[in-house]
Design an enzyme around this catalytic site. Structure first.
Site, PDB file in Angstrom:
ATOM      1  CE  LYS A  27      39.358  40.663  47.518  1.00  0.00           C
ATOM      2  NZ  LYS A  27      39.438  42.121  47.405  1.00  0.00           N
ATOM      3  CG  ASN A  28      40.318  42.129  43.827  1.00  0.00           C
ATOM      4  OD1 ASN A  28      39.437  42.396  44.649  1.00  0.00           O
ATOM      5  ND2 ASN A  28      41.609  42.125  44.144  1.00  0.00           N
ATOM      6  CB  CYS A 122      43.489  45.577  53.059  1.00  0.00           C
ATOM      7  SG  CYS A 122      42.572  44.040  52.995  1.00  0.00           S
ATOM      8  NE  ARG A 127      43.992  50.174  49.003  1.00  0.00           N
ATOM      9  CZ  ARG A 127      43.336  49.022  48.951  1.00  0.00           C
ATOM     10  NH1 ARG A 127      42.930  48.456  50.039  1.00  0.00           N
ATOM     11  NH2 ARG A 127      43.085  48.444  47.796  1.00  0.00           N
ATOM     12  CG  ASP A 312      46.364  41.551  46.038  1.00  0.00           C
ATOM     13  OD1 ASP A 312      46.710  42.485  46.782  1.00  0.00           O
ATOM     14  OD2 ASP A 312      45.435  41.655  45.214  1.00  0.00           O
TER      15      ASP A 312
HETATM   16  N1  EPU Z   1      46.737  55.135  43.659  1.00  0.00           N
HETATM   17  C1  EPU Z   1      46.840  56.509  43.682  1.00  0.00           C
HETATM   18  N2  EPU Z   1      45.728  57.243  43.408  1.00  0.00           N
HETATM   19  C2  EPU Z   1      44.537  56.678  43.105  1.00  0.00           C
HETATM   20  C3  EPU Z   1      44.435  55.277  43.084  1.00  0.00           C
HETATM   21  C4  EPU Z   1      45.568  54.528  43.370  1.00  0.00           C
HETATM   22  O1  EPU Z   1      47.903  57.056  43.953  1.00  0.00           O
HETATM   23  O2  EPU Z   1      43.566  57.420  42.853  1.00  0.00           O
HETATM   24  C5  EPU Z   1      47.930  54.323  43.972  1.00  0.00           C
HETATM   25  C6  EPU Z   1      47.750  53.438  45.204  1.00  0.00           C
HETATM   26  O3  EPU Z   1      48.014  54.170  46.381  1.00  0.00           O
HETATM   27  C7  EPU Z   1      48.765  52.342  44.951  1.00  0.00           C
HETATM   28  C8  EPU Z   1      48.757  52.218  43.434  1.00  0.00           C
HETATM   29  O4  EPU Z   1      48.099  53.372  42.931  1.00  0.00           O
HETATM   30  O5  EPU Z   1      50.023  52.750  45.381  1.00  0.00           O
HETATM   31  C9  EPU Z   1      48.063  51.023  42.874  1.00  0.00           C
HETATM   32  O6  EPU Z   1      46.819  50.864  43.511  1.00  0.00           O
HETATM   33  P1  EPU Z   1      45.523  50.438  42.738  1.00  0.00           P
HETATM   34  O7  EPU Z   1      44.632  51.607  42.595  1.00  0.00           O
HETATM   35  O8  EPU Z   1      45.878  49.676  41.495  1.00  0.00           O
HETATM   36  O9  EPU Z   1      44.881  49.451  43.763  1.00  0.00           O
HETATM   37  P2  EPU Z   1      43.344  49.274  43.946  1.00  0.00           P
HETATM   38  O10 EPU Z   1      42.677  49.415  42.645  1.00  0.00           O
HETATM   39  O11 EPU Z   1      42.881  50.049  45.099  1.00  0.00           O
HETATM   40  C10 EPU Z   1      43.273  46.710  43.420  1.00  0.00           C
HETATM   41  C11 EPU Z   1      42.870  45.500  44.196  1.00  0.00           C
HETATM   42  C12 EPU Z   1      43.895  45.231  45.292  1.00  0.00           C
HETATM   43  C13 EPU Z   1      45.253  45.007  44.635  1.00  0.00           C
HETATM   44  C14 EPU Z   1      45.609  46.236  43.783  1.00  0.00           C
HETATM   45  C15 EPU Z   1      46.901  46.062  43.013  1.00  0.00           C
HETATM   46  C16 EPU Z   1      40.490  45.619  44.078  1.00  0.00           C
HETATM   47  C17 EPU Z   1      39.222  45.852  44.795  1.00  0.00           C
HETATM   48  N3  EPU Z   1      41.577  45.745  44.806  1.00  0.00           N
HETATM   49  O12 EPU Z   1      43.311  47.756  44.388  1.00  0.00           O
HETATM   50  O13 EPU Z   1      43.494  44.053  45.940  1.00  0.00           O
HETATM   51  O14 EPU Z   1      46.217  44.835  45.621  1.00  0.00           O
HETATM   52  O15 EPU Z   1      44.557  46.498  42.843  1.00  0.00           O
HETATM   53  O16 EPU Z   1      46.818  44.947  42.196  1.00  0.00           O
HETATM   54  O17 EPU Z   1      40.493  45.304  42.903  1.00  0.00           O
HETATM   55  C18 EPU Z   1      43.090  42.653  47.751  1.00  0.00           C
HETATM   56  O18 EPU Z   1      42.322  42.016  47.012  1.00  0.00           O
HETATM   57  O19 EPU Z   1      43.464  42.230  48.875  1.00  0.00           O
HETATM   58  C19 EPU Z   1      43.616  43.926  47.290  1.00  0.00           C
HETATM   59  C20 EPU Z   1      44.181  44.804  48.106  1.00  0.00           C
END
Ligand code: EPU
Length: 424
Positions: A27-28, A122, A127, A312
């Site tokens: 998915k990701n 989620c 976030r 995850d």
């Molecule tokens: N963060 C910030 N500022 C930002 C972006 C992120 O502070 O602008 C923080 C977040 O709050 C978090 C950390 O950085 O504490 C890491 O978050 P990240 O941005 O890496 O997560 P994401 O990109 O929103 C993706 C996956 C998630 C997975 C995370 C970590 C996708 C669509 N989602 O999320 O997947 O948990 O990376 O590996 O790629 C899921 O599939 O269920 C899911 C939640």
């Protein structure tokens, strides 16, 4: 559908499941590749696409922007981006899933403007999107807010040197895509290294992008002034979270289960932890076979960015720990509110002590009892299904639209190894 639920009869602690269970495309990974269609001047073909709700949402958003999206085979799509694309992400859909944010970069790079709401997904922590906004600013964009929508615009964007405060996965992918069509050189420091990022960079490079360093903490992108030209189909890599979750299911419910169509190499640290916990498994290049283990032992689980244990997999691992002998610690380091589901697990009989928003002790082995439960999010939803299969008696899992967001026909695949799970 919103009101569907799963009815599950648990094994009551027996290890009975046998057979093969296949893993779908990630998915990701695939969601970002669909977004990348906006960077191409010709049609792109994406193979091994899982049929999940997040893909349906992404397709709706892309169509709204003017992209032609066609499912040509069961697992294959072609996407065709027009000469001019829309700049406004449709509010309600974009708000419903986090990956909508990755569209912002390609739209901004192509049209010099993008309007979008704060992305949803989620509920596992705050976030924020500050890394995206700061990075767009560094490339020369102005950021504004109108009617609770972000309005990002730029007369001219230019390559920049950007240091992420945290290695965010979607920010890495979004900025990599943005920089591909922004003149000059962009250097992204402290970026994420997940395999899905490498797969995206490789695909963009086959279309003429110049991206180096993906898979390390520094990525260098030399921008192009024209759209990419796709030459080869994108092969969606297997979903490592699905593979890890099935491995956990096999360890707590299985007699002999083979997880096929996966890439154990993407789960090295997770499998190392499994080894420490006494799980009896072997791997090939594309499968993991798990046989009944004499005893599962307590282990400490600390989630981490790749290649560490994925956040995850934290909730399915908690179910595993209820069946492991001794006291284990879970330390969630990536998200703020990703232990909330544990209170429900303790109502099923787990011995859980929550220390703070990031840490909890789980002491096993405890029998679990079937219950009526609500799936709070995608990953905890699957963890509850695993818990219900371990438990004695019947469980009813509500809110399964959360689970359908990321797992294709999950009940059919669980039934393949003998699980008694029905969708009502
Ligand atoms: N963060 C910030 N500022 C930002 C972006 C992120 O502070 O602008 C923080 C977040 O709050 C978090 C950390 O950085 O504490 C890491 O978050 P990240 O941005 O890496 O997560 P994401 O990109 O929103 C993706 C996956 C998630 C997975 C995370 C970590 C996708 C669509 N989602 O999320 O997947 O948990 O990376 O590996 O790629 C899921 O599939 O269920 C899911 C939640």
């Amino acid at each position: 559908m919103e009101n569907e639920k799963f009815i599950i009869q648990g094994l009551g602690g027996q290890r009975a499941f046998e057979g093969k269970i296949p893993v779908r495309g990630a998915k990701n990974a695939v969601l970002k590749t669909f977004a990348a269609s906006l960077l191409f001047g010709n049609e792109i073909r994406v193979d091994n696409v899982p049929f999940i709700q997040d893909i349906a949402n992404m397709n709706e958003l892309l169509r709204h922007l003017g992209v032609g999206v066609e499912r040509i085979e069961e697992k294959s799509f072609v996407l065709n981006s027009p000469d001019a694309i829309g700049t406004d992400l449709c509010g309600d859909i974009a708000k419903s899933f986090r990956s909508s944010i990755v569209l912002t970069g390609p739209i901004l790079a192509r049209e010099g403007k993008v309007i979008f709401p704060h992305p949803g997904g989620c509920v596992i922590g705050e976030r924020p999107i500050d890394i995206f906004l700061e990075s767009f600013k560094k490339m020369g964009a102005d950021i504004d807010m109108h009617d609770r929508q972000y309005v990002i615009s730029a007369d001219k964007l230019a390559g920049a040197e950007i240091v992420f405060k945290i290695p965010s996965v979607t920010a890495t992918e979004t900025l990599m895509m943005t920089a591909t069509l922004v003149p000059g050189k962009t250097i992204l420091h402290n970026v994420a290294c997940e395999p899905e990022i490498v797969a995206l960079a490789d695909f963009l490079n086959t279309g003429g992008a110049d991206i180096s360093g993906a898979g390390s903490h520094t990525i260098v992108i030399k921008g192009r002034d024209s759209l990419l030209k796709s030459k080869e189909p994108y092969q969606t890599p297997p979903d490592r979270i699905e593979a890890g979750s099935f491995a956990i299911l096999a360890a707590v419910c299985g007699k002999d289960i083979e997880i096929t169509d996966c890439k154990p190499d993407h789960l090295r640290v997770f499998l190392r932890t499994f080894d420490n916990a006494g799980v009896n498994f072997e791997t090939t290049e594309n499968s993991i076979r798990i046989k009944m283990s004499p005893q599962l032992n307590a282990i400490n689980v600390k989630t981490h960015e790749y290649p560490g244990i994925p956040t995850d997999l934290q909730s399915p691992l908690a179910v595993f720990l209820t069946q492991a002998s001794g006291r284990s610690l879970i330390f969630e380091t990536v998200f703020e509110s990703r232990l909330d589901y544990l209170s429900e697990l303790s109502r099923m009989g787990a011995d859980v002590m929550i220390c703070d928003p990031h840490r909890a002790f789980i002491t096993g082995v405890t029998p679990l009892r079937g219950r009526e439960i609500e799936s709070p999010d995608l990953r905890a939803g699957l963890a509850f299904i695993i818990a219900a299969l371990v438990a004695k008696g019947e469980s009813i899992v509500h809110n399964i639209h959360n689970i359908d967001r990321g797992y294709e026909n999950i009940e059919e695949r669980l039934q393949m190894v003998g699980a008694d799970i029905k969708r009502i």
